[in-house]
Design a protein around this motif. Structure first.
Motif, PDB file in Angstrom:
ATOM      1  N   UNK A 104       0.838  -1.203   0.000  1.00  0.00           N
ATOM      2  CA  UNK A 104       0.000   0.000   0.000  1.00  0.00           C
ATOM      3  C   UNK A 104       0.872   1.252   0.000  1.00  0.00           C
ATOM      4  N   UNK A 108       0.519   3.601  -3.108  1.00  0.00           N
ATOM      5  CA  UNK A 108      -0.355   4.740  -2.885  1.00  0.00           C
ATOM      6  C   UNK A 108       0.343   5.966  -2.296  1.00  0.00           C
ATOM      7  N   UNK A 109       1.371   5.772  -1.510  1.00  0.00           N
ATOM      8  CA  UNK A 109       1.970   6.901  -0.811  1.00  0.00           C
ATOM      9  C   UNK A 109       3.323   7.324  -1.368  1.00  0.00           C
ATOM     10  N   UNK A 197     -10.160  10.497   1.773  1.00  0.00           N
ATOM     11  CA  UNK A 197      -8.721  10.642   2.008  1.00  0.00           C
ATOM     12  C   UNK A 197      -8.007   9.447   1.393  1.00  0.00           C
ATOM     13  N   UNK A 198      -6.670   9.530   1.411  1.00  0.00           N
ATOM     14  CA  UNK A 198      -5.915   8.419   0.838  1.00  0.00           C
ATOM     15  C   UNK A 198      -6.110   7.137   1.640  1.00  0.00           C
ATOM     16  N   UNK A 199      -6.306   7.310   2.947  1.00  0.00           N
ATOM     17  CA  UNK A 199      -6.561   6.150   3.782  1.00  0.00           C
ATOM     18  C   UNK A 199      -7.805   5.410   3.294  1.00  0.00           C
ATOM     19  N   UNK A 202      -7.233   3.874  -0.144  1.00  0.00           N
ATOM     20  CA  UNK A 202      -6.423   2.653  -0.082  1.00  0.00           C
ATOM     21  C   UNK A 202      -7.229   1.478   0.439  1.00  0.00           C
ATOM     22  N   UNK A 203      -7.882   1.700   1.590  1.00  0.00           N
ATOM     23  CA  UNK A 203      -8.519   0.568   2.243  1.00  0.00           C
ATOM     24  C   UNK A 203      -9.875   0.212   1.642  1.00  0.00           C
TER      25      UNK A 203
END
Lengths: 311, 323, 295
Positions: A104, A108-109, A197-199, A202-203
């Motif tokens: 991840x 993603x980051x 958000x990216x969180x 991602x999830x």
């Protein structure tokens, strides 16, 4: 496979024969891989069948005592299988979450620059010889663990699991990251557009969308842990015992024996013998081969699904 | 990895290199078929007991520095594993053993036309060890050892003596292919019972040291050498054979007080292999060195001059027979 | 790809920003976990090797006394073994890759071969050891624990990796070049020899050398084919007994005395890792050389 094909401009027949000969030579090279698989199967089956003529497969697969050379001899493979499962379970507890989170981060980051450094660095984990990992587990990890668990044995399943877990992180992270990177950006953009958000992206978007790739990487990594030999031979010891589930601490803090370690132990002294113990080596090998081969096939099949999903 | 599409100008050839490589690979394959034609390389192959291994390792290490053109290899297979799987099928020149060759092994050897010749290379005190923290025990009787090590024997220390802790044993012993195992089973367990099999078995004695060192309730046994290498890591038990406790040591083993666990160590040479000058040289070297401090350096009692003379006589007789 | 989204990321309120930050840190920690652990272990082993890894160690045979122990026979054995493996796998691997990429049609057989290669790459190395034992030692009687048996066994083990790497390299040659070659009247063989192979050679070499790095660390197959516990001289023929560095490390790792545990074995491990690192550096150098040349 190349799309460009040679136009048939040949005039001389000799040219054609030579072309054909080349093709044949290259074909034989490619065929060698199939011959290798065949040779593995035949070699294992040959001695394993002689073994199973004397020890019934049922006794082999359900027996709870592994004592291939000591009277009374007993060829129950269950202690070895449970030993292997202990290591696999322990390694999975580390590698699956860590590998997924790593994937991840990379997908993603991480910025391109960070990723170009980090990714090969993580791959290095899979490139260190396993005998070196085994040595690390024995002389550095176990003493460190004994600070926390004073009753830990010199040879124990815990340090072997940890080190095998670290070893297979790249298998999880690389394949999972590939799967995540192939998730179309439109999905991410839609989610960002809704204020996620990216969180959340991602999830809730990326991971579910690449789940078959992640599953494939998990299966492959577990298959690798099952087949891992040197690290467990050196660090986890040679005590074939059935796992006592009522005492989970005892399971990890004491010595066990995996299928692979049992093979090394037999191989070290019996490689030229025509004894039953020698043949049991091939029976265990066959069991190991079938398990890992099936897992690799399943992984391949699951992976091919995600490839289709977005193409 | 190989992400290098379009680019640099193609150079021609590479076929020649390719064919050359293929050719060499083919030649290696062919070599397999023409084994007989090639000259026999100078090799001495040794397998067998891990108890004798340190002596063999020290001897071989010195030997190759004196004779660099001879390649010596030693495998730890256990005495029995070495005899039945390597030596008697004619695959090794020498077999180290921590017990005499057994009758069925003799038969197997002669069936294959191999005549083993025995050489004594040292004396060992088979040592029973526990963790240094195990302060409750210093001396055991043979009877107690039998109780601990036989199949269905004691599971907890308190099963043997009531004042010992109520904790389970952790067993580290020799693998079944090992001469140490055979000797221990013969002298301690006896005919009436089996050796237990729920123990950590290895033909590498050093593994036992590590295991016993790692847990306070462990017990193990192996050759004295491995104890003398690590006197602080593990504790050796004195043995009471009805005449009081005797500590294992080079002295008690030499004098014969340490009974019944002191034992001679051997190496067996295949008579046929002695025809090879490389093997003959090595065996002679081995016998000479077995009478020196080199043996005590690795923790065993060197052979006496008398034993050395007997060994050399046996070697010379065998060589005369061959000639 | 994922990277593109980064620039047009939305910057909605701070409501769930904290969770995002925490999650980013967690994933970063996970990504660093393995690397940091390995780095710490490497520092330990290197520090332990200091004082042991010297000229005497590199040039002496093994010995039961730590001060006199050396790795020379195993070091030479490993290098000789690697050269043999390269000679076996390179032509076979490249041949198979050429067939699969240039000749094979996208039929059943090809897909089967491809799947089979992928699966072979996942077979545990100890099983390859059994293959070597059953095939080369027992059936073909090449002798247990000989250099030749080891070379063949480990070659079969890394062949799938070499094939896959060579395929990737060949696939990266643009079709326009092949078409240009055919357009000039070249045959398929000529095209492969003059266009495809020269252009993909650096990629193939990189892949093969990286696979050799894997080969040099293999231990389990060597144990299964009966490589001796310790060898004191260098191999003097294809049918000679030999030792390899990982094998010697395995033997030493069971020696309990601290001088071996935290000295001789550390020196052996560092020697092995240095050789491995040199091999991989060569692969990277080749790749970089041709990558700069093409720009």
């Amino acid at each position: 496979m190349s799309d460009a094909t040679a136009p048939d401009l040949s005039r001389r027949s000799g040219q054609n024969t030579r072309e054909f000969a080349y093709r044949a030579v290259f074909f034989v090279c490619a065929l060698l891989s199939i011959l290798t698989t065949l040779a593995i199967v035949l070699t294992l089956l040959g001695d394993a069948l002689t073994f199973f003529a004397e020890v019934s497969p049922i006794a082999f697969l359900t027996g709870t005592t592994w004592s291939p050379a000591n009277d009374p001899v007993s060829f129950g493979v269950l202690p070895l299988i449970t030993g292997t499962l202990v290591i696999t379970f322990g390694a999975a507890a580390i590698a699956l979450p860590v590998g997924l989170l790593t994937a991840i981060y990379l997908a993603e980051y991480a910025s391109d620059r960070v990723r170009s450094v980090l990714k090969p660095a993580i791959e290095v984990l899979a490139g260190v010889p396993t005998v070196v990992y085994g040595y690390f587990a024995l002389v550095y990890v176990t003493p460190a663990l004994s600070v926390v668990f004073p009753t830990i044995s010199t040879f124990n399943a815990l340090s072997a699991s940890i080190i095998v877990g670290i070893m297979i992180i790249p298998m999880v992270s690389s394949i999972s990251e590939d799967a995540m990177s192939s998730v179309p950006d439109s999905l991410r953009e839609a989610s960002y557009g809704l204020g996620a958000t990216r969180f959340t992206v991602s999830t809730s978007v990326v991971v579910p969308a690449s789940i078959s790739g992640i599953a494939s990487s998990y299966i492959l990594a577990l298959s690798r842990a099952i087949g891992e030999t040197m690290a467990v031979t050196i660090a986890a010891g040679n005590t074939p015992r059935l796992v006592d589930l009522t005492d989970p601490a005892g399971v990890f803090l004491n010595s066990i024996q995996t299928m692979t370690a049992a093979m090394v132990q037999l191989g070290a002294s019996d490689v030229t013998g025509q004894s039953l113990a020698y043949r049991s080596l091939f029976a265990v090998g066959l069991t190991l081969f079938v398990i890992t081969f099936l897992m690799n096939l399943i992984s391949e099949w699951v992976a091919s699904r995600y490839r289709e999903e977005y193409r | 990895m190989s992400r290098d599409p379009s680019g640099w100008a193609p150079r021609s050839v590479s076929r020649r290199d390719f064919l050359a490589a293929t050719g060499v690979a083919g030649a290696i394959g062919l070599a397999g078929c023409t084994r007989a034609a090639s000259s026999e390389p100078k090799e001495v192959n040794i397998a067998g007991s891990s108890t004798v291994f340190p002596i063999a390792e020290a001897v071989a290490s010195d030997f190759v520095q004196e004779y660099p053109d001879i390649n010596v290899s030693v495998s730890q297979t256990g005495s029995g594993g070495g005899f039945s799987n390597f030596f008697c099928p004619g695959m090794t020149d020498l077999n180290n053993a921590s017990r005499s060759i057994a009758e069925d092994e003799q038969t197997q050897c002669s069936d294959n036309g191999i005549e083993p010749i025995e050489f004594t290379v040292g004396t060992d005190a088979l040592t029973v060890v526990v963790n240094p923290e195990a302060d409750w025990v210093d001396c055991v009787t043979i009877d107690e050892l039998r109780q601990i090590w036989r199949a269905d024997g004691a599971e907890r220390w308190s099963d043997v003596r009531e004042d010992w802790p109520d904790e389970p044993f952790e067993f580290y012993g020799a693998a079944t292919v090992s001469g140490t195992f055979d000797y221990f089973r013969e002298t301690v367990i006896g005919e009436d019972a089996n050796h237990r099999n729920d123990y950590s078995a290895t033909e590498k004695d050093r593994t036992i040291v590590r295991g016993v060192n790692g847990s306070p309730y462990a017990i193990g046994y192996f050759g004295f050498s491995y104890y003398s290498e690590n006197p602080d890591a593990i504790k050796a038990l004195a043995i009471d054979n009805g005449e009081g406790c005797v500590e294992p040591s080079l002295e008690t083993a030499k004098s014969g007080e340490y009974q019944p666990l002191s034992r001679p160590l051997f190496t067996y040479a295949a008579k046929e292999s002695l025809a090879d000058p490389a093997v003959e040289k090595f065996v002679r070297y081995f016998i000479e060195k077995a009478a020196t401090d080199l043996v005590s350096d690795v923790g065993y009692v060197p052979i006496t001059e008398e034993e050395k003379r007997k060994n050399l006589d046996r070697l010379d007789t065998a060589l005369e027979d061959l000639a | 790809m994922a990277a593109e989204t980064r620039t047009d990321e939305t910057d909605f309120g701070e409501v769930s920003r904290l969770k995002d930050r925490v999650f980013e840190s967690v994933t970063l920690a996970a990504a660093l976990f393995g690397i940091v652990t390995l780095a710490v272990l490497l520092v330990y082993v290197t520090v332990d090797a200091v004082g042991w890894l010297d000229w005497q160690f590199l040039t002496s045979p093994p010995h039961p006394l730590a001060e006199e122990a050396g790795i020379f026979p195993a070091l030479v054995g490993s290098i000789v073994l690697m050269v043999l493996i390269a000679l076996v796998t390179f032509p076979l691997g490249v041949g198979a890759a050429i067939y699969l990429e240039e000749y094979a049609s996208d039929g059943r057989l090809t897909r089967f071969i491809q799947l089979n290669i992928a699966n072979l790459a996942g077979v545990p190395s100890v099983v390859y050891g059994l293959l070597g034992l059953g095939l080369f030692v027992q059936l073909l009687s090449f002798g247990y624990g000989t250099l030749l048996v080891a070379a063949f066994t480990v070659s079969l083990l890394i062949l799938p990796i070499v094939i896959i790497a060579a395929q990737e390299a060949i696939r990266s040659v643009p079709d326009s070049l092949r078409q240009a070659s055919y357009g000039m009247g070249a045959t398929k063989r000529q095209t492969i020899r003059n266009v495809v192979l020269p252009r993909s050679l650096p990629g193939i070499m990189t892949g093969t050398i990286l696979a050799l790095g894997r080969a040099i660390g293999e231990t389990a197959p060597l144990i299964m084919i009966g490589v001796p516990t310790t060898v004191f001289g260098v191999p003097n023929g294809l049918f000679a007994k030999f030792s390899a560095m990982p094998m010697q490390i395995y033997t030493w790792s069971s020696y309990p005395d601290t001088a071996f545990q935290y000295g001789v074995v550390s020196a052996g491990v560092v020697t092995l890792l240095v050789v491995l690192l040199s091999i991989n550096s060569i692969a990277i150098l080749i790749r970089n050389k041709y990558q700069t040349e093409r720009s």
